[in-house]
Design an enzyme around this catalytic site. Sequence first.
Site, PDB file in Angstrom:
ATOM      1  N   GLY A 170      -5.192   8.079   3.624  1.00  0.00           N
ATOM      2  CA  GLY A 170      -5.524   7.122   2.568  1.00  0.00           C
ATOM      3  C   GLY A 170      -6.990   7.277   2.189  1.00  0.00           C
ATOM      4  O   GLY A 170      -7.863   7.353   3.063  1.00  0.00           O
ATOM      5  N   ALA A 171      -7.244   7.317   0.892  1.00  0.00           N
ATOM      6  CA  ALA A 171      -8.600   7.610   0.406  1.00  0.00           C
ATOM      7  C   ALA A 171      -9.666   6.701   1.015  1.00  0.00           C
ATOM      8  O   ALA A 171     -10.727   7.155   1.448  1.00  0.00           O
ATOM      9  CB  ALA A 171      -8.608   7.478  -1.116  1.00  0.00           C
ATOM     10  N   ARG A 223     -10.398  17.412   3.095  1.00  0.00           N
ATOM     11  CA  ARG A 223      -9.355  17.208   2.086  1.00  0.00           C
ATOM     12  C   ARG A 223     -10.060  17.180   0.738  1.00  0.00           C
ATOM     13  O   ARG A 223     -10.888  16.291   0.494  1.00  0.00           O
ATOM     14  CB  ARG A 223      -8.578  15.909   2.348  1.00  0.00           C
ATOM     15  CG  ARG A 223      -7.760  15.982   3.645  1.00  0.00           C
ATOM     16  CD  ARG A 223      -6.764  14.872   3.749  1.00  0.00           C
ATOM     17  NE  ARG A 223      -5.674  15.030   2.801  1.00  0.00           N
ATOM     18  CZ  ARG A 223      -4.745  14.086   2.605  1.00  0.00           C
ATOM     19  NH1 ARG A 223      -4.807  12.951   3.285  1.00  0.00           N
ATOM     20  NH2 ARG A 223      -3.777  14.278   1.738  1.00  0.00           N
ATOM     21  N   CYS A 248       4.001   5.644  -1.597  1.00  0.00           N
ATOM     22  CA  CYS A 248       3.043   6.054  -0.561  1.00  0.00           C
ATOM     23  C   CYS A 248       2.498   4.847   0.200  1.00  0.00           C
ATOM     24  O   CYS A 248       3.149   3.789   0.253  1.00  0.00           O
ATOM     25  CB  CYS A 248       1.911   6.882  -1.178  1.00  0.00           C
ATOM     26  SG  CYS A 248       1.001   7.847   0.050  1.00  0.00           S
ATOM     27  N   SER A 285      -1.011   2.640   0.349  1.00  0.00           N
ATOM     28  CA  SER A 285      -2.367   2.408  -0.159  1.00  0.00           C
ATOM     29  C   SER A 285      -2.886   1.107   0.430  1.00  0.00           C
ATOM     30  O   SER A 285      -2.247   0.054   0.292  1.00  0.00           O
ATOM     31  CB  SER A 285      -2.329   2.330  -1.687  1.00  0.00           C
ATOM     32  OG  SER A 285      -3.417   1.559  -2.147  1.00  0.00           O
ATOM     33  N   ASP A 311      -6.311   8.196  -5.349  1.00  0.00           N
ATOM     34  CA  ASP A 311      -7.289   8.984  -4.587  1.00  0.00           C
ATOM     35  C   ASP A 311      -8.486   9.295  -5.451  1.00  0.00           C
ATOM     36  O   ASP A 311      -9.609   9.350  -4.975  1.00  0.00           O
ATOM     37  CB  ASP A 311      -6.648  10.266  -4.053  1.00  0.00           C
ATOM     38  CG  ASP A 311      -5.736   9.943  -2.892  1.00  0.00           C
ATOM     39  OD1 ASP A 311      -4.572   9.594  -3.148  1.00  0.00           O
ATOM     40  OD2 ASP A 311      -6.208   9.978  -1.744  1.00  0.00           O
ATOM     41  N   LYS A 318     -13.884   5.655  -6.379  1.00  0.00           N
ATOM     42  CA  LYS A 318     -12.911   6.757  -6.466  1.00  0.00           C
ATOM     43  C   LYS A 318     -13.013   7.473  -7.811  1.00  0.00           C
ATOM     44  O   LYS A 318     -12.313   8.442  -8.066  1.00  0.00           O
ATOM     45  CB  LYS A 318     -11.493   6.226  -6.260  1.00  0.00           C
ATOM     46  CG  LYS A 318     -11.257   5.759  -4.836  1.00  0.00           C
ATOM     47  CD  LYS A 318      -9.892   5.174  -4.675  1.00  0.00           C
ATOM     48  CE  LYS A 318      -9.665   4.725  -3.253  1.00  0.00           C
ATOM     49  NZ  LYS A 318      -8.438   3.939  -3.134  1.00  0.00           N
TER      50      LYS A 318
HETATM   51  C1  RUB Z   1      -2.490   8.472   0.412  1.00  0.00           C
HETATM   52  C2  RUB Z   1      -2.371   8.063  -1.004  1.00  0.00           C
HETATM   53  C3  RUB Z   1      -2.822   6.663  -1.333  1.00  0.00           C
HETATM   54  C4  RUB Z   1      -4.245   6.716  -1.857  1.00  0.00           C
HETATM   55  C5  RUB Z   1      -4.855   5.334  -1.989  1.00  0.00           C
HETATM   56  O1  RUB Z   1      -2.271   9.872   0.559  1.00  0.00           O
HETATM   57  O2  RUB Z   1      -2.004   8.790  -1.903  1.00  0.00           O
HETATM   58  O3  RUB Z   1      -2.029   6.087  -2.321  1.00  0.00           O
HETATM   59  O4  RUB Z   1      -5.054   7.465  -0.957  1.00  0.00           O
HETATM   60  O5  RUB Z   1      -4.974   4.733  -0.729  1.00  0.00           O
HETATM   61  P1  RUB Z   1      -2.433  10.555   2.022  1.00  0.00           P
HETATM   62  P2  RUB Z   1      -6.091   3.627  -0.434  1.00  0.00           P
HETATM   63  O6  RUB Z   1      -1.523   9.841   2.948  1.00  0.00           O
HETATM   64  O7  RUB Z   1      -2.091  11.986   1.780  1.00  0.00           O
HETATM   65  O8  RUB Z   1      -3.881  10.375   2.433  1.00  0.00           O
HETATM   66  O9  RUB Z   1      -5.839   2.510  -1.407  1.00  0.00           O
HETATM   67  O10 RUB Z   1      -5.860   3.233   0.990  1.00  0.00           O
HETATM   68  O11 RUB Z   1      -7.428   4.251  -0.650  1.00  0.00           O
END
Ligand code: RUB
Length: 299
Positions: free
Chosen positions: A18-19, A60, A126, A128, A195, A231
Amino acid sequence: MGISERTAIRIKRLEIQGARNIAKKGLEALAADARASKARTGKAFMKELEAKAKKLATARPTEPALRNGLNIVLKEAQMAEGLGESQRAAVRAAKAYTAEMKSAIDEIARIGSKRIRNGDTVMTHCHSSSVMAVLKKAKADGRKFSVVCTETRPRFQGRMTAKELLRAKIPVTMIVDSAARRFMNNADLLLIGADAVTSEGFVINKIGTGQICLAAQEAKTMVGCTCETFKFDPITLAGDWEPIEVRDTKEIWAKPPKGLRMRNPAFDLTPPDLIDFLITEEGVISPFEAGIIMREKYA
Ligand code: RUB
């Protein structure tokens, strides 16, 4: 090997996901290494810090939240005078950035909660942390709604979403990714994370986001994207393409038949006309405004 190198490996292996989480853990690691550095001169310290930041930034490629934070830390450390002051400046900047990330997600939850109405069915894809924060705040604000989440092939981050929603006592139904269109007719809102956001307002999020947004457009379901402004990727303002991470195809099929070609991009781009609004810590905005905010923030 320092904490930054070990954290970069964990980010690459998806042990940290997650970003937002990636940015937070990356900056904490860089701050810890800056504090513990044995460099004897300011110049040697900066060289070391830059090498560590590069390891983290390239773990990444599609992670501007981390990259933007690392750049701020490097800039602050560079501007400080002398070794000790440089170290302290790096630690201070990393702490300030992670504190800003924390207040941003709280604000996004507060703002985004109001977009969820009683009786809504919210679809998500996913995992988030900012989408989770909005849903939990809406529940805390007394709204009654349910969630449909995709399993999110190939790494099944949808399971994290489902578990977290169950823990929060928010009703959730899991579907396979290819059932998204089938369920979209009954959804009131599609809520996704991000992301990266480009200067033209394209949202880059987990692979599959684009086609789910297309299904939402067809069903006239609103699409909201929770997205902290850190972001927003200033490299896109300068003309560079946002890099899209391509992952090991073993994630799709560990032992494929010989000769089979596979491709495994981790993210896709959704154009701004498929997204009704971005929920940022600065308020609800149109994705078409991303470039303006980016210019103000990173000029
Ligand atoms: C995670 C993903 C999430 C974003 C946003 O991908 O696509 O939707 O990162 O997350 P991965 P957040 O599992 O490949 O990292 O809101 O937590 O920043």
